[in-house]
Design a protein around this motif. Structure first.
Motif, PDB file in Angstrom:
ATOM      1  N   ARG A  29      37.053  28.477  45.689  1.00  0.00           N
ATOM      2  CA  ARG A  29      37.195  29.850  46.183  1.00  0.00           C
ATOM      3  C   ARG A  29      37.794  30.750  45.094  1.00  0.00           C
ATOM      4  O   ARG A  29      38.754  30.386  44.435  1.00  0.00           O
ATOM      5  N   MET A  62      34.052  26.937  57.517  1.00  0.00           N
ATOM      6  CA  MET A  62      32.929  27.811  57.793  1.00  0.00           C
ATOM      7  C   MET A  62      31.902  27.736  56.666  1.00  0.00           C
ATOM      8  O   MET A  62      32.211  27.348  55.552  1.00  0.00           O
ATOM      9  N   THR A  63      30.730  28.191  56.969  1.00  0.00           N
ATOM     10  CA  THR A  63      29.641  28.221  56.011  1.00  0.00           C
ATOM     11  C   THR A  63      29.431  29.642  55.507  1.00  0.00           C
ATOM     12  O   THR A  63      29.597  30.602  56.247  1.00  0.00           O
ATOM     13  N   TYR A  74      29.531  36.168  53.540  1.00  0.00           N
ATOM     14  CA  TYR A  74      30.620  36.150  54.505  1.00  0.00           C
ATOM     15  C   TYR A  74      30.931  34.719  54.898  1.00  0.00           C
ATOM     16  O   TYR A  74      30.043  33.948  55.244  1.00  0.00           O
ATOM     17  N   ASP A  75      32.213  34.408  54.822  1.00  0.00           N
ATOM     18  CA  ASP A  75      32.736  33.125  55.272  1.00  0.00           C
ATOM     19  C   ASP A  75      33.572  33.454  56.495  1.00  0.00           C
ATOM     20  O   ASP A  75      34.730  33.866  56.381  1.00  0.00           O
ATOM     21  N   GLY A  76      32.937  33.323  57.656  1.00  0.00           N
ATOM     22  CA  GLY A  76      33.593  33.779  58.879  1.00  0.00           C
ATOM     23  C   GLY A  76      33.758  35.281  58.804  1.00  0.00           C
ATOM     24  O   GLY A  76      32.809  36.010  58.553  1.00  0.00           O
ATOM     25  N   MET A  77      34.989  35.743  58.926  1.00  0.00           N
ATOM     26  CA  MET A  77      35.244  37.188  58.883  1.00  0.00           C
ATOM     27  C   MET A  77      35.582  37.686  57.473  1.00  0.00           C
ATOM     28  O   MET A  77      35.796  38.867  57.257  1.00  0.00           O
ATOM     29  N   PHE A  78      35.622  36.801  56.496  1.00  0.00           N
ATOM     30  CA  PHE A  78      35.997  37.174  55.136  1.00  0.00           C
ATOM     31  C   PHE A  78      34.773  37.519  54.299  1.00  0.00           C
ATOM     32  O   PHE A  78      33.839  36.720  54.172  1.00  0.00           O
ATOM     33  N   GLU A  79      34.810  38.706  53.687  1.00  0.00           N
ATOM     34  CA  GLU A  79      33.744  39.133  52.786  1.00  0.00           C
ATOM     35  C   GLU A  79      33.976  38.518  51.411  1.00  0.00           C
ATOM     36  O   GLU A  79      35.088  38.507  50.898  1.00  0.00           O
ATOM     37  N   ARG A 134      25.714  30.128  47.272  1.00  0.00           N
ATOM     38  CA  ARG A 134      26.342  29.106  48.129  1.00  0.00           C
ATOM     39  C   ARG A 134      26.889  27.952  47.284  1.00  0.00           C
ATOM     40  O   ARG A 134      27.985  27.464  47.533  1.00  0.00           O
TER      41      ARG A 134
END
Length: 93
Positions: free
Chosen positions: A81, A1-2, A24-29, A74
Motif C-alpha cells: 500500500r 477488500m479488493t 477504490y479499496d472499500g471506501m478508500f480512494e 491491481r
C-alpha cells in the motif's frame, strides 16, 4: 477488500505527464497514474516522438487499454500500500 474501478473517470495530469485514474479499496480512494510514454507506444500511429500527441490521444489510448491497465494497477496495489501509484513501462512487461 479488493481493488475495484467503478468510476470510469480519467484525466491527463500535465505536471506528471501521465493519465490519472482512481481505484477504490472499500471506501478508500487509491490514485493511480500511467506514464504518457506507456500510452504513446500503445496509440495507433504513435512514434517514438511523443511531442505530437495531444491530451485526447493519451486519454483515447488509456480507454483502449483500460482493462489491461486496471489489471496492472491491481497487481501494483497488491505488492504494498502507498499513497499513489505511478505505472511505468516496466509494470506492463
Amino acid at each position: 477488500m479488493t481493488l475495484a474501478f467503478p468510476n470510469p473517470s480519467r484525466s491527463f495530469d500535465r505536471s506528471r505527464n501521465a493519465v490519472r485514474f482512481s481505484g477504490y479499496d472499500g471506501m478508500f480512494e487509491v490514485p493511480f497514474f500511467v506514464e504518457a510514454g506507456v500510452l504513446a507506444r500503445s496509440g495507433a500511429g504513435a512514434g517514438p516522438d511523443q511531442t505530437d500527441q495531444s491530451e485526447a490521444d493519451y486519454l483515447s489510448a488509456f480507454d483502449a487499454r483500460r482493462s489491461a491497465i486496471h489489471d496492472v494497477a491491481r497487481k501494483a496495489y497488491s505488492n504494498g500500500r502507498r499513497t499513489n501509484y505511478m505505472l511505468t513501462a516496466s509494470d506492463f512487461r
